[in-house]
Motif scaffolding. Structure first.
Motif, PDB file in Angstrom:
ATOM      1  N   ARG A   1       0.321  -1.098   0.079  1.00 42.49           N
ATOM      2  CA  ARG A   1      -0.192   0.019   0.196  1.00 42.49           C
ATOM      3  C   ARG A   1       1.077   1.336  -0.021  1.00 42.49           C
ATOM      4  N   LEU A   2       0.603   1.702  -1.016  1.00 44.17           N
ATOM      5  CA  LEU A   2       1.685   3.936  -1.049  1.00 44.17           C
ATOM      6  C   LEU A   2       1.315   3.742   0.589  1.00 44.17           C
ATOM      7  N   VAL A   3       1.999   4.386   0.917  1.00 43.05           N
ATOM      8  CA  VAL A   3       1.431   4.672   2.666  1.00 43.05           C
ATOM      9  C   VAL A   3       2.691   6.477   2.405  1.00 43.05           C
ATOM     10  N   TYR A   4       2.834   6.970   1.137  1.00 39.47           N
ATOM     11  CA  TYR A   4       3.323   8.266   0.519  1.00 39.47           C
ATOM     12  C   TYR A   4       4.107   8.589  -0.401  1.00 39.47           C
ATOM     13  N   VAL A   5       3.680   9.018  -1.362  1.00 37.44           N
ATOM     14  CA  VAL A   5       4.768  10.156  -2.509  1.00 37.44           C
ATOM     15  C   VAL A   5       5.031  11.023  -2.337  1.00 37.44           C
ATOM     16  N   ASN A   6       5.853  12.081  -3.069  1.00 42.72           N
ATOM     17  CA  ASN A   6       6.296  12.615  -3.202  1.00 42.72           C
ATOM     18  C   ASN A   6       5.436  13.318  -4.536  1.00 42.72           C
ATOM     19  N   LYS A   7       6.018  14.907  -4.024  1.00 47.24           N
ATOM     20  CA  LYS A   7       4.969  15.992  -5.665  1.00 47.24           C
ATOM     21  C   LYS A   7       5.396  15.213  -6.607  1.00 47.24           C
ATOM     22  N   THR A   8       6.910  15.425  -6.850  1.00 46.19           N
ATOM     23  CA  THR A   8       7.484  14.598  -7.937  1.00 46.19           C
ATOM     24  C   THR A   8       7.219  13.512  -8.242  1.00 46.19           C
ATOM     25  N   MET A   9       6.530  12.412  -7.704  1.00 47.75           N
ATOM     26  CA  MET A   9       6.032  11.375  -8.094  1.00 47.75           C
ATOM     27  C   MET A   9       4.675  11.208  -8.382  1.00 47.75           C
TER      28      MET A   9
ATOM     29  N   ASP B   1       3.025  14.297  -9.692  1.00 43.52           N
ATOM     30  CA  ASP B   1       3.477  14.867 -11.314  1.00 43.52           C
ATOM     31  C   ASP B   1       3.521  14.222 -12.022  1.00 43.52           C
ATOM     32  N   MET B   2       4.461  12.761 -12.030  1.00 44.63           N
ATOM     33  CA  MET B   2       5.427  11.560 -13.216  1.00 44.63           C
ATOM     34  C   MET B   2       3.504  11.487 -13.485  1.00 44.63           C
ATOM     35  N   VAL B   3       2.449  10.538 -12.358  1.00 47.50           N
ATOM     36  CA  VAL B   3       1.885  10.196 -13.128  1.00 47.50           C
ATOM     37  C   VAL B   3       0.564  11.530 -13.582  1.00 47.50           C
ATOM     38  N   GLY B   4       0.555  12.303 -13.248  1.00 43.26           N
ATOM     39  CA  GLY B   4      -0.052  13.465 -13.532  1.00 43.26           C
ATOM     40  C   GLY B   4      -1.683  12.901 -12.402  1.00 43.26           C
ATOM     41  N   ARG B   5      -1.062  12.825 -11.074  1.00 44.23           N
ATOM     42  CA  ARG B   5      -2.331  12.722  -9.973  1.00 44.23           C
ATOM     43  C   ARG B   5      -2.233  13.670  -8.813  1.00 44.23           C
ATOM     44  N   GLN B   6      -2.627  13.891  -7.907  1.00 45.88           N
ATOM     45  CA  GLN B   6      -2.439  14.710  -6.623  1.00 45.88           C
ATOM     46  C   GLN B   6      -2.073  13.182  -5.304  1.00 45.88           C
TER      47      GLN B   6
ATOM     48  N   GLY C   1      -2.428  10.131 -20.361  1.00 44.03           N
ATOM     49  CA  GLY C   1      -2.561   8.798 -21.396  1.00 44.03           C
ATOM     50  C   GLY C   1      -1.188   8.683 -21.900  1.00 44.03           C
ATOM     51  N   ARG C   2      -0.463   8.705 -21.845  1.00 48.14           N
ATOM     52  CA  ARG C   2       0.919   9.085 -22.532  1.00 48.14           C
ATOM     53  C   ARG C   2       2.022   8.264 -21.821  1.00 48.14           C
ATOM     54  N   ILE C   3       2.947   7.860 -22.149  1.00 49.57           N
ATOM     55  CA  ILE C   3       3.524   6.481 -21.642  1.00 49.57           C
ATOM     56  C   ILE C   3       5.310   7.427 -21.117  1.00 49.57           C
ATOM     57  N   VAL C   4       4.684   6.758 -19.393  1.00 54.22           N
ATOM     58  CA  VAL C   4       6.272   7.714 -18.617  1.00 54.22           C
ATOM     59  C   VAL C   4       7.294   6.639 -18.299  1.00 54.22           C
ATOM     60  N   GLU C   5       8.237   6.632 -19.261  1.00 54.12           N
ATOM     61  CA  GLU C   5       9.418   5.924 -18.485  1.00 54.12           C
ATOM     62  C   GLU C   5      10.045   5.643 -17.548  1.00 54.12           C
TER      63      GLU C   5
ATOM     64  N   VAL D   1      12.414   7.610 -10.638  1.00 55.67           N
ATOM     65  CA  VAL D   1      13.947   8.587 -12.185  1.00 55.67           C
ATOM     66  C   VAL D   1      12.802   8.617 -13.140  1.00 55.67           C
ATOM     67  N   ASP D   2      12.423   9.515 -13.763  1.00 56.58           N
ATOM     68  CA  ASP D   2      12.056   9.492 -15.142  1.00 56.58           C
ATOM     69  C   ASP D   2      12.570   9.598 -16.336  1.00 56.58           C
ATOM     70  N   ILE D   3      12.531   8.604 -16.813  1.00 55.12           N
ATOM     71  CA  ILE D   3      14.072   9.151 -17.544  1.00 55.12           C
ATOM     72  C   ILE D   3      13.289   8.631 -19.321  1.00 55.12           C
ATOM     73  N   THR D   4      12.323   9.776 -19.533  1.00 55.13           N
ATOM     74  CA  THR D   4      11.338   9.600 -20.950  1.00 55.13           C
ATOM     75  C   THR D   4      12.196  10.242 -21.911  1.00 55.13           C
ATOM     76  N   GLU D   5      12.462  11.227 -21.085  1.00 57.51           N
ATOM     77  CA  GLU D   5      13.260  11.620 -22.331  1.00 57.51           C
ATOM     78  C   GLU D   5      15.089  11.082 -23.052  1.00 57.51           C
ATOM     79  N   ARG D   6      15.458  10.623 -22.204  1.00 62.59           N
ATOM     80  CA  ARG D   6      16.587   9.658 -22.063  1.00 62.59           C
ATOM     81  C   ARG D   6      16.275   9.079 -23.518  1.00 62.59           C
ATOM     82  N   LYS D   7      15.395   7.874 -22.978  1.00 62.95           N
ATOM     83  CA  LYS D   7      15.012   7.475 -23.506  1.00 62.95           C
ATOM     84  C   LYS D   7      15.207   7.602 -25.251  1.00 62.95           C
TER      85      LYS D   7
END
Ligand code: ADP
Length: 663
Positions: free
Chosen positions: A312-320, A322-327, A375-379, A402-408
């Motif tokens: 169960r998710l007990v904590y996520v920071n804002k960056t995380m 934001d990566m999936v477009g949620r609060q 809907g976009r895929i995040v690597e 770490v968001d590596i979409t750009e790198r990919k």
């Protein structure tokens, strides 16, 4: 359920960021005075009690005063009544003397006299005519002390009662005077309960005490009341002074208790203030630190995710988040499958999740694919580590993401570029080969043309050469010339020279290209339909390199013929010219062959793409390059009724180009 899994979110993590910090100042201000509230409330209570006590005191004084007035009036009535009784006794005695029933010798033995002296008469005197003393009691022969004790004379001031004697006549014949002890009167007539309640005094007009139930002067703090005794005892006042003093409100027990209570409350308030200050300081420090930590966590480029042992998710920071477009709040508390898992890869994601929960996540991190809310895929690259509490017990898993979409994407672009470079290298090589070939072919073609011209010249002077031979030689010369021109242009093209653009008529170019392909057209038995312009809309002239455009048209028609070769009749190719985009003319080559099978123009134009066993796959690639050199675009698609449609743009010639060409 494992109790350890319910990891409470760390307090710092739930601290809202900056705005709360700004509010914090005013909140803290309110807190700063909180400690004083009990003290203030206690003071109000004490003030209320003081007021109540004061009201009680005034009530008591009022009640006491009313009782005192009533008692004084009642006592005054009793005393007056008593003195009236004494006066009556004296008058009876006077009547007896007047009637001659009492002689001076019998006076001392008369019962009325004796009774009077027994009560509180100090003396009784019978004065005859001209003030002569007929009789006087007590007798001077009696011992003074004994007499005083008998009548209760304490030596205080005495009053007197007098009655006139008339004898047998109408005129006064003497006076009967009885002196009495005012103190004795008081002592005998004041009831004990009244005497215990009040200090009772008889005072004259000058405030001198005539008689009193107590010794000494009245205490000025005593409540007192005076009432006149009237004609019975003129110029005398009966004074009652209350023995019980109404306690002033400020000396009552409740006040003492309140004082103690206030002292304790004040002490408690001071201690509370000290405590609150230290708590506030600690809270302020904690909030600042929490805000810092939150700000730092939120500003991290790395996503942070904490999960309990169940996943169960007990904590996520804002960056995380934001990566999936949620609060973050949307995600905290969720169990797999997570909303950001790619729907088509749920099984794969679940397998990976179970592996991670079993502690088998690769130490060096692993790549994963998540889906953003849009809907976009995040690597992402995920690094898992155990989450351990202060006692060293593992309570979950912590991951940095770490968001590596750009790198990919960059890698992919790089890969494509490498491929393109490889293609280009091959093309360059091919270009080199073609350039060499063109160079090499130039010589023999020129030689063929020269020889052909020589032979033609030699034969044309003779009359015995058949006409068809001469014509064939002439055609041969033309073809050799055309070939030489083509080779030259290709060579120019490959050596990156600018195309030689000139003002020309598209239909002429098309006719020339069709002329070159005559043989192919016949061989494939294809009907060419070269559609003329509509009479009312003639197509303007264009600015183009005639030889190169000829090659484009020839290539497109050749491809169409080859596509039609296996097809049943009728096999047709339509060539149309029309106005295209503003400033351009559009040339269309359509056939009724098998079509493109859904292939896009990009695919078809890729170098070396071919579906033919003998094909080279370079034709359309070169065509596109030529068209683009003319600032146009090559397009290809399936024709609506079957077959393929190829088209390209050529710029319309204008007057402005004339200047360009001459310079
Ligand atoms: P090549 O002719 O050597 O194959 P091209 O670049 O000229 O190379 O053509 C590439 C491919 O495009 C052909 O192999 C063929 O599959 C397809 N093609 C071109 N023109 C047509 C057409 N008119 N109808 C169907 N397919 C075509």
């Amino acid at each position: 359920m494992n109790p350890r899994v319910s990891v409470p979110p760390r307090p710092a993590l739930s601290v809202p960021p900056q705005p709360r910090l700004r509010l914090f100042g005013s909140r803290f201000g309110a807190l700063r005075t909180l400690w004083a509230w009990p003290l203030v409330l206690s003071l109000l209570v004490v003030l209320g009690v003081m007021y109540w006590l004061r009201v009680q005191e005034l009530n008591d004084l009022e009640v006491q005063r009313a009782a005192m007035i009533s008692d004084a009036l009642s006592l005054e009535a009793q005393l007056t009544h008593r003195l009236d009784g004494e006066l009556t006794s004296l008058r009876l005695l006077a009547d007896a003397i007047d009637a001659g029933r009492v002689q001076p010798a019998q006076f001392a033995a008369h019962p009325l006299v004796l009774d009077g002296l027994r009560r509180f008469w100090v003396s009784v005197t019978w004065l005859g005519e001209a003030g002569r003393i007929m009789a006087h009691l007590p007798d001077a022969s009696l011992p003074a002390n004994d007499l005083a004790r008998r009548i209760g004379d304490d030596g205080g001031l005495a009053g007197h009662l007098s009655v006139s004697l008339h004898g047998q006549g109408e005129h006064p014949a003497g006076l009967l005077v009885a002196r009495y002890s005012a103190a004795g009167l008081l002592r005998q007539k004041v009831p004990w309960w009244l005497a215990s309640k009040y200090d009772i005094r008889l005072v004259d007009d000058a405030d001198a005490v005539i008689a009193a139930t107590v010794e000494g002067q009245r205490d000025p703090r005593q409540a007192w009341y005076r009432v006149g005794l009237g004609p019975t005892l003129p110029n005398a006042w009966l004074e009652l002074a209350a023995r019980d003093r109404v306690t002033p409100w400020w000396r009552t027990l409740p006040m003492a208790l309140m004082g103690g209570f206030l002292g304790l409350i004040a002490l408690a308030s001071v201690m509370l203030r000290r405590q609150m200050r230290s708590v506030s300081r600690a809270e302020e420090a904690w909030r600042t630190e929490a805000a810092w930590r939150t700000a730092m966590e939120d500003s991290l480029a790395v996503g942070i995710r904490a999960r309990d042992l169940e996943g169960r998710l007990v904590y996520v920071n804002k960056t995380m988040a934001d990566m999936v477009g949620r609060q973050p709040e949307e995600l905290v508390g969720l169990l797999p499958p997570m909303p950001y898992w790619v729907p088509e890869e749920l099984d794969q994601s679940m397998t990976r999740h179970l592996r991670n929960m079993a502690g088998k996540a690769p130490r060096g991190g692993y790549e994963s694919r998540w889906q953003h809310r849009d809907g976009r895929i995040v690597e992402v690259m995920v690094y898992e580590a155990p989450l351990v509490d202060a006692q060293g017990v593992q309570i979950g898993w912590m991951a940095s993401v770490v968001d590596i979409t750009e790198r990919k994407h960059l890698e992919e672009r790089e890969r494509r570029q490498m491929e393109a470079m490889a293609h280009h290298a091959r093309l360059t090589m091919l270009g080199e080969v073609a350039s060499t070939l063109a160079h090499e072919l130039n010589q023999p073609l020129s030689a063929i043309a020269s020889y052909n011209a020589g032979v033609l010249n030699a034969l044309s002077g003779r009359g015995d050469v058949p006409e068809p031979v001469l014509k064939a030689l002439q055609r041969q010369g033309e073809q050799a010339g055309a070939a030489a021109r083509i080779v030259k242009r290709i060579r120019d093209f490959l050596t990156r020279r600018e195309p030689q653009r000139e003002r020309c008529d598209v239909h002429t170019v098309i006719a020339s290209a069709l002329n070159l392909l005559k043989r192919d057209i016949e061989r494939h038995q294809v009907e060419i339909v070269h559609v003329p312009d509509a009479p009312d809309a003639p197509v303007p002239q264009v600015l183009a390199d005639v030889v190169l455009i000829e090659q484009v048209v020839a290539n497109l028609v050749r491809n169409a013929c080859e596509a039609l070769s296996g097809q049943p009749q009728p096999r047709r190719v339509w060539l149309t010219v029309a106005a295209g985009a503003p400033g351009f003319v559009r040339v269309t080559v359509r056939d009724n062959g098998p079509g493109l099978g859904g292939q896009t123009v990009d695919t078809l134009c890729e170098p070396f793409f071919t579906t033919k066993s003998e094909g080279m796959g370079m034709g359309l690639a070169i065509c596109r390059s030529i068209v683009e050199l003319h600032y146009g675009a090559l397009d290809a698609q399936d024709a609506p009724g079957g077959g393929a449609v190829f088209s390209f743009n050529l710029p319309v010639w204008t007057q402005a180009h004339e200047g360009e060409m001459t310079t």
